[in-house]
Write an enzyme that holds these catalytic residues in place. Structure first.
Site, PDB file in Angstrom:
ATOM      1  N   TRP A  49      36.200  41.166  33.767  1.00 31.35           N
ATOM      2  CA  TRP A  49      37.196  40.116  34.002  1.00 31.35           C
ATOM      3  C   TRP A  49      37.316  39.693  35.474  1.00 31.35           C
ATOM      4  O   TRP A  49      37.383  40.540  36.359  1.00 31.35           O
ATOM      5  CB  TRP A  49      38.573  40.615  33.554  1.00 31.35           C
ATOM      6  CG  TRP A  49      39.665  39.682  33.979  1.00 31.35           C
ATOM      7  CD1 TRP A  49      40.447  39.785  35.085  1.00 31.35           C
ATOM      8  CD2 TRP A  49      40.066  38.475  33.320  1.00 31.35           C
ATOM      9  NE1 TRP A  49      41.319  38.727  35.156  1.00 31.35           N
ATOM     10  CE2 TRP A  49      41.106  37.912  34.081  1.00 31.35           C
ATOM     11  CE3 TRP A  49      39.644  37.815  32.147  1.00 31.35           C
ATOM     12  CZ2 TRP A  49      41.741  36.722  33.721  1.00 31.35           C
ATOM     13  CZ3 TRP A  49      40.274  36.635  31.800  1.00 31.35           C
ATOM     14  CH2 TRP A  49      41.310  36.108  32.577  1.00 31.35           C
ATOM     15  N   MET A  50      37.421  38.374  35.686  1.00 36.56           N
ATOM     16  CA  MET A  50      37.702  37.846  37.030  1.00 36.56           C
ATOM     17  C   MET A  50      38.744  36.732  36.932  1.00 36.56           C
ATOM     18  O   MET A  50      38.698  35.928  36.018  1.00 36.56           O
ATOM     19  CB  MET A  50      36.416  37.267  37.630  1.00 36.56           C
ATOM     20  CG  MET A  50      36.627  36.603  38.984  1.00 36.56           C
ATOM     21  SD  MET A  50      35.097  35.933  39.686  1.00 36.56           S
ATOM     22  CE  MET A  50      35.027  34.342  38.848  1.00 36.56           C
ATOM     23  N   ASP A  52      41.535  34.780  40.171  1.00 37.50           N
ATOM     24  CA  ASP A  52      41.570  34.041  41.446  1.00 37.50           C
ATOM     25  C   ASP A  52      40.570  34.485  42.520  1.00 37.50           C
ATOM     26  O   ASP A  52      40.355  35.679  42.720  1.00 37.50           O
ATOM     27  CB  ASP A  52      42.935  34.215  42.129  1.00 37.50           C
ATOM     28  CG  ASP A  52      44.104  34.078  41.209  1.00 37.50           C
ATOM     29  OD1 ASP A  52      43.911  33.762  40.034  1.00 37.50           O
ATOM     30  OD2 ASP A  52      45.222  34.322  41.677  1.00 37.50           O
ATOM     31  N   GLN A  68      40.092  38.496  42.113  1.00 35.16           N
ATOM     32  CA  GLN A  68      40.883  39.308  41.193  1.00 35.16           C
ATOM     33  C   GLN A  68      39.932  39.829  40.114  1.00 35.16           C
ATOM     34  O   GLN A  68      39.280  39.040  39.419  1.00 35.16           O
ATOM     35  CB  GLN A  68      42.001  38.455  40.562  1.00 35.16           C
ATOM     36  CG  GLN A  68      43.097  38.108  41.542  1.00 35.16           C
ATOM     37  CD  GLN A  68      43.993  39.305  41.822  1.00 35.16           C
ATOM     38  OE1 GLN A  68      44.868  39.623  41.044  1.00 35.16           O
ATOM     39  NE2 GLN A  68      43.776  39.980  42.941  1.00 35.16           N
ATOM     40  N   TRP A  76      42.343  40.606  31.441  1.00 34.06           N
ATOM     41  CA  TRP A  76      43.117  40.959  32.636  1.00 34.06           C
ATOM     42  C   TRP A  76      43.681  42.378  32.543  1.00 34.06           C
ATOM     43  O   TRP A  76      44.066  42.822  31.455  1.00 34.06           O
ATOM     44  CB  TRP A  76      44.247  39.939  32.799  1.00 34.06           C
ATOM     45  CG  TRP A  76      44.977  40.011  34.093  1.00 34.06           C
ATOM     46  CD1 TRP A  76      44.668  39.331  35.230  1.00 34.06           C
ATOM     47  CD2 TRP A  76      46.147  40.792  34.390  1.00 34.06           C
ATOM     48  NE1 TRP A  76      45.568  39.649  36.219  1.00 34.06           N
ATOM     49  CE2 TRP A  76      46.489  40.537  35.739  1.00 34.06           C
ATOM     50  CE3 TRP A  76      46.931  41.683  33.665  1.00 34.06           C
ATOM     51  CZ2 TRP A  76      47.579  41.123  36.365  1.00 34.06           C
ATOM     52  CZ3 TRP A  76      48.021  42.282  34.285  1.00 34.06           C
ATOM     53  CH2 TRP A  76      48.338  42.002  35.622  1.00 34.06           C
ATOM     54  N   SER A 109      46.612  38.713  44.362  1.00 30.70           N
ATOM     55  CA  SER A 109      45.911  37.759  45.222  1.00 30.70           C
ATOM     56  C   SER A 109      46.409  37.756  46.663  1.00 30.70           C
ATOM     57  O   SER A 109      47.556  38.092  46.936  1.00 30.70           O
ATOM     58  CB  SER A 109      46.034  36.357  44.649  1.00 30.70           C
ATOM     59  OG  SER A 109      45.221  36.289  43.509  1.00 30.70           O
ATOM     60  N   ASP A 183      51.016  36.329  46.650  1.00 30.57           N
ATOM     61  CA  ASP A 183      49.843  35.537  47.033  1.00 30.57           C
ATOM     62  C   ASP A 183      49.891  35.041  48.482  1.00 30.57           C
ATOM     63  O   ASP A 183      49.774  33.837  48.747  1.00 30.57           O
ATOM     64  CB  ASP A 183      49.647  34.346  46.065  1.00 30.57           C
ATOM     65  CG  ASP A 183      49.648  34.777  44.606  1.00 30.57           C
ATOM     66  OD1 ASP A 183      49.358  35.964  44.351  1.00 30.57           O
ATOM     67  OD2 ASP A 183      49.949  33.948  43.731  1.00 30.57           O
ATOM     68  N   GLU A 234      52.254  29.504  42.551  1.00 29.99           N
ATOM     69  CA  GLU A 234      51.368  30.623  42.894  1.00 29.99           C
ATOM     70  C   GLU A 234      50.354  30.167  43.956  1.00 29.99           C
ATOM     71  O   GLU A 234      50.126  28.980  44.149  1.00 29.99           O
ATOM     72  CB  GLU A 234      50.601  31.099  41.646  1.00 29.99           C
ATOM     73  CG  GLU A 234      51.511  31.628  40.538  1.00 29.99           C
ATOM     74  CD  GLU A 234      50.748  32.200  39.345  1.00 29.99           C
ATOM     75  OE1 GLU A 234      51.123  33.277  38.867  1.00 29.99           O
ATOM     76  OE2 GLU A 234      49.784  31.566  38.872  1.00 29.99           O
TER      77      GLU A 234
HETATM   78  C1  FRU Z   1      47.260  33.454  39.706  1.00 31.88           C
HETATM   79  C2  FRU Z   1      47.882  34.839  39.658  1.00 31.88           C
HETATM   80  C3  FRU Z   1      48.470  35.192  41.001  1.00 31.88           C
HETATM   81  C4  FRU Z   1      48.441  36.694  40.996  1.00 31.88           C
HETATM   82  C5  FRU Z   1      47.158  36.983  40.258  1.00 31.88           C
HETATM   83  C6  FRU Z   1      47.192  38.216  39.416  1.00 31.88           C
HETATM   84  O1  FRU Z   1      46.279  33.236  38.760  1.00 31.88           O
HETATM   85  O2  FRU Z   1      48.833  34.911  38.630  1.00 31.88           O
HETATM   86  O3  FRU Z   1      49.756  34.646  41.217  1.00 31.88           O
HETATM   87  O4  FRU Z   1      48.441  37.228  42.280  1.00 31.88           O
HETATM   88  O5  FRU Z   1      46.903  35.856  39.440  1.00 31.88           O
HETATM   89  O6  FRU Z   1      45.933  38.519  38.916  1.00 31.88           O
END
Ligand code: FRU
Length: 532
Positions: A49-50, A52, A68, A76, A109, A183, A234
């Site tokens: 999984w990937m 941001d 991520q 996720w 992030s 973030d 975000e």
């Molecule tokens: C955006 C988000 C960010 C958070 C990350 C978690 O896609 O929801 O706000 O840091 O993904 O994986």
């Protein structure tokens, strides 16, 4: 002789088993980058999984891309920062995980900077350290019903981003009692010789300042009653851009929002204004433009969007690209939280957009964000094909090229009627269409019949439109097609659509179509070389 035959046999078996096209999607097999739907031009993780892009920083001739990443599943989970580097923004080398979660939480992030003057004191050898600024997300805190489970933390590297040490006094920005508080994007404000952090705080962004990346002071906030608010804010970004026409400087603030995008789900809006080291203020002309967009937009939201497609989210720009280069380069996550976890790829999930160069253009409607594919894309071009087509009503014209990895540049006269564009076809009767609709005064992307969409009812509900921004100028399309995605930068950079799609069999044909006829003034096509 026998030994030699055996050796050849063993090599052949190994090659066959490691390079075979993984049609079965066997998750225990290693990545071949030839799997069904696997992007050939875009970055995707080898497996798992990937989401941001994170920590994008240029240092010592390497573009770093952290992301991520959940190394144990294709959905996720506990977030890590995966890591890759590129020397040319086209080819990528995978590196081991950069930062892993610990007892303080998952690594959400964030960004990374080169601390040129060693303001943090993290350097151990006189070379500037890299400093990563990220959100700790404490899953236990979240479960217990607390609201302060996200805070900002830092880590540093003295070996060109290969290994990272977390700062012992984390967090550096504790949670002030805001549930969504994450973030952080950090930039060096050279006018005021300070670090600025912008982070997302539910329905606004907050700005902090620091002299040493460790101690942060709250400055101001922006956005409570500005822009789109259909979902949580975000992944912000803040950067100055010189306007080529005037030489003046404007500041761009990017804010991703989920849901609430112009075509549904996740999307990224932008604001243009001034930042004085304390506060972000909207440019007056830009504010008026936002209101105009609100009237024109089908969503009726007073916002300007980086991309009108469904698949460009959480994008931010690279830090520390040298001044001699001077470019602002962006990359987004090419998916949407509406369906990202169920798209029909087996070994990995999601890819990034191509890198894009951002500028601010001064237009009749005030300052606007404009984007381009960076010149590096030209290094993977094959031989150019200039196509002249009969463009009378009802024409379809097979371009005679493979649509799997293709770049197209089109310019057409503004007086087009009806719709025209390109359609990708396979032998299963599936079709993806992308083009311009004069009736809608908008570019469009239609994946409603482009193959598999059973995995989510939100995936292929409707055609996605991106309004034409400037009246009376050529219709321009710069399009990159890559197996399972289309990235369209249109209107000389002023509007974009990025969409993914999943044909059950690869598209093999691409045709130009026009229903009412159109004067095409330029149609250049380049096959592109895969980067894996
Ligand atoms: C955006 C988000 C960010 C958070 C990350 C978690 O896609 O929801 O706000 O840091 O993904 O994986």
């Amino acid at each position: 002789m026998y030994a030699k035959t055996l050796l050849i046999f063993l090599v052949a078996v190994t090659l066959f088993t490691t390079c075979r096209k993984d049609e079965t999607g066997d998750a225990t097999a290693g990545p071949t980058y030839l799997e069904q739907h696997r992007p050939q031009l875009h970055f995707s993780p080898p497996t798992q999984w990937m989401n941001d892009p994170n920590g994008m920083v240029f240092f010592d001739n390497e573009y770093h891309l952290f992301y991520q990443y959940y190394p144990d599943s294709t959905v996720w989970g506990p977030m890590h920062w995966g890591h890759a580097i590129s020397k040319d923004l086209a080819h990528w080398e995978h590196l081991p995980v950069g930062i892993a979660p610990d007892e303080k939480g998952y690594i959400f992030s964030g960004s990374a900077v080169v601390d040129w003057d060693n303001t943090s004191g993290f350097s151990d050898d006189g070379e500037p350290p890299l400093v990563a600024i990220f959100t700790y997300h404490d899953p236990e805190g979240e479960k217990s019903g607390a609201i302060d489970f996200q805070s900002q933390a830092i880590a540093y590297s003295n070996d060109r981003g290969r290994t990272w040490t977390k700062y012992e006094n984390n967090p550096v920005v504790p949670n002030p009692g805001i549930r969504d508080f994450r973030d952080p994007k950090v930039i060096w404000d050279s006018d005021n010789r300070q670090w600025i952090m912008v982070l997302a705080a539910q329905d606004k962004v907050m700005f902090y300042a620091s002299k040493d990346l460790k101690k942060w002071n709250y400055l101001s906030q922006f956005g409570k009653n500005r822009g789109a608010h259909g979902g949580v804010w975000e992944c912000p970004d803040l950067f100055p851009v010189t306007i080529s026409e005037t030489g003046g400087r404007k500041w761009v603030l990017l804010v991703s929002i989920n849901p609430g995008g112009p075509n549904g789900g996740s999307a990224t809006q932008y604001f243009i204004g001034e930042f004085d080291g304390q506060r972000f203020r909207l440019d007056q002309e830009f504010g008026a433009e936002m209101a105009r967009q609100a009237r024109k937009d089908t969503s009726n939201v007073a916002a300007c969007w980086v991309d009108y497609g469904r698949d460009n989210y959480a994008g931010v720009t690279w830090s520390d690209i040298p001044q001699e280069d001077g470019r602002r380069i962006f990359m987004g996550w090419m998916s949407n939280w509406d369906y990202a976890q169920v798209v029909p790829t087996q070994l990995w999930r999601s890819a990034m957009t191509l890198p894009r160069q951002f500028q601010v253009k001064s237009t009749a409607m005030g300052p606007r964000l404009a984007q381009f594919f960076p010149q590096e894309l030209q290094n993977i071009r094959g031989e150019k094909k200039e196509i002249t087509i009969n463009t009378s009503p009802g024409t379809t014209h097979d371009l005679g090229v493979d649509p799997q990895k293709l770049e197209i540049i089109l310019e057409a006269a503004t007086d087009a009627t009806g719709s025209f564009g390109f359609e990708l076809l396979n032998t299963k009767g599936e079709v993806y269409r992308i083009g311009y609709s004069a009736d809608m005064q908008a570019y469009f992307s239609d994946r409603t019949k482009a193959g598999n969409h059973d995995f989510s009812e939100k995936f292929a509900q409707e055609i996605h439109y991106a309004p034409k921004q400037l009246e009376g100028v050529l219709i321009t399309m710069h399009l990159v097609l890559d197996v399972s995605s289309a990235e369209l930068i249109a209107d000389d950079g002023l509007t974009a659509i990025t969409d993914i799609f999943f044909p059950t069999e690869d598209f093999t044909t691409i045709r130009f179509f026009t229903n009412e006829g159109v004067a095409v003034q330029r149609l250049d096509v380049y096959p592109l070389e895969g980067v894996w």
